[in-house]
Design a protein around this motif. Structure first.
Motif, mmCIF file in Angstrom:
data_model
loop_
_atom_site.group_PDB
_atom_site.id
_atom_site.type_symbol
_atom_site.label_atom_id
_atom_site.label_comp_id
_atom_site.label_asym_id
_atom_site.label_seq_id
_atom_site.Cartn_x
_atom_site.Cartn_y
_atom_site.Cartn_z
ATOM 1 N N TYR A 67 -0.748 45.993 6.911
ATOM 2 C CA TYR A 67 0.632 45.510 6.811
ATOM 3 C C TYR A 67 0.629 44.205 6.015
ATOM 4 N N ALA A 69 3.122 41.177 4.297
ATOM 5 C CA ALA A 69 4.471 40.597 4.295
ATOM 6 C C ALA A 69 4.378 39.094 4.086
ATOM 7 N N THR A 71 6.511 37.223 5.712
ATOM 8 C CA THR A 71 7.249 36.761 6.890
ATOM 9 C C THR A 71 6.306 36.470 8.063
ATOM 10 N N ILE A 72 4.988 36.408 7.792
ATOM 11 C CA ILE A 72 3.979 36.235 8.841
ATOM 12 C C ILE A 72 3.629 34.753 8.985
ATOM 13 N N ASP A 83 2.745 35.821 14.229
ATOM 14 C CA ASP A 83 4.134 36.236 14.391
ATOM 15 C C ASP A 83 4.707 36.773 13.085
ATOM 16 N N ASP A 84 5.605 37.721 13.212
ATOM 17 C CA ASP A 84 6.270 38.292 12.047
ATOM 18 C C ASP A 84 7.774 38.373 12.321
ATOM 19 N N SER A 85 8.545 37.609 11.567
ATOM 20 C CA SER A 85 9.996 37.602 11.784
ATOM 21 C C SER A 85 10.629 38.925 11.387
ATOM 22 N N ALA A 133 5.396 30.770 7.629
ATOM 23 C CA ALA A 133 5.514 31.929 6.751
ATOM 24 C C ALA A 133 5.907 31.482 5.354
#
Length: 304
Positions: A67, A69, A71-72, A83-85, A133
């Protein structure tokens, strides 16, 4: 011929030791309770015989999915969290290891204590550096939980790339990739800490097909039947009968019963071999065709 139920097995053995039959295994006491316990123990004893019982064959498919992203983020929260928003962690599992790459300060392998779509909570021994992030970060599964009923391995196929994954051993993995950071198309795997560990770490999404021999389910209700082949039923009865005779201090008769058990288990093995030969999925298990022969219990190391 239908298999005997848990209750029927129990009562057949109780009759052999001239004890009163029961009507419910969950309410058994005294000799009845001891017999019900011995039946499950007999299943385990027979499972560990150096043979793969045809009725225990299982197959499953699963995917290893990276995965990526921006947003991590990473939190030093004791226990620390990734965490991933965007809540993109839905494919990750509690109890597995993941590899973080692309971060500023947290590229490493971590063990996930609990997994949720938005948060991977790490085991307390793992430490993260706080990081907001911003960059494109990739989280890759390093291990996959073993099937809950896994007993021993038959083979593992990389369906995506059309190749059999070789089963290795701990020392080989440590020598091949001491830092455990190499990525690519998986070529090898081992069973370790209740899961499958791959080498190299998958660099993309890979679909796997695993074939294995399951452990027999523990019998607990009246109508339950053993997962072992029907050819093993008499062996179960005689093994439990012998154990009960020993408990009742009838040792000479117990010896004769165990001799009969030995004959019955050999007869069951021969019947099992005939069934296995008819199951085409096990034909030509040779390295020449890229399929490894099934390993027997005595061939596994201490992590089993």
């Amino acid at each position: 011929m239908a298999k005997l139920s848990y209750l029927e097995l129990t009562n057949r053995i109780l009759r052999r030791i001239t004890q009163q039959e029961i009507t419910d295994v969950t309410l058994a006491s005294g000799h009845g309770k001891r017999v019900t316990n011995f039946i499950n123990e007999a299943q385990n004893v027979i499972f560990t015989e150096p043979v793969n019982w045809y009725s225990l064959f299982k197959m499953r498919t699963f995917s290893l999915t990276s995965y990526t992203a921006s947003t991590i983020s990473f939190a030093n929260a004791n226990p620390d969290t990734i965490d991933d928003s965007a809540s993109g962690f839905g494919d990750f599992e509690s109890g597995t290891q993941v590899y973080v790459s692309g971060s500023t300060s947290n590229d490493d392998i971590y063990r996930v204590d609990t997994a949720a779509a938005g948060t991977l909570t790490l085991q307390t021994a793992d430490t993260l550096t706080v990081e907001a992030a911003s960059e494109s970060i990739t989280i890759t599964p390093v291990t996959k939980l073993a099937a809950t009923d896994f007993g021993r391995s038959l083979d593992l196929m990389d369906v995506t790339n059309g190749q059999v994954i070789n089963e290795g051993y701990d020392r080989f993995m440590d020598e091949a990739d001491p830092d455990m950071y190499n990525t690519g198309t998986p070529r090898d795997f081992i069973y370790q800490d209740g899961g499958l560990r791959f080498y190299p770490i998958p660099s993309g999404t890979v679909k796997m097909r695993e074939r294995y021999w399951k452990i027999p389910d523990t019998l607990s209700a009246n109508a339950n039947t053993s997962d072992l082949p029907i050819e093993c039923e008499q062996a179960i009865i005689y093994w439990v009968w012998g154990e009960m005779l020993q408990y009742l201090n009838s040792f000479e008769k117990a010896d004769r019963i165990f001799q009969k058990y030995a004959l019955l288990i050999e007869k069951a093995k021969m019947a099992n071999d005939r069934q296995i030969s008819r199951m085409h999925v096990f034909e030509a298990n040779t390295n020449r065709r890229g399929v490894h022969p099934p390993m027997l219990p005595v061939e596994y190391g201490g992590h089993y």
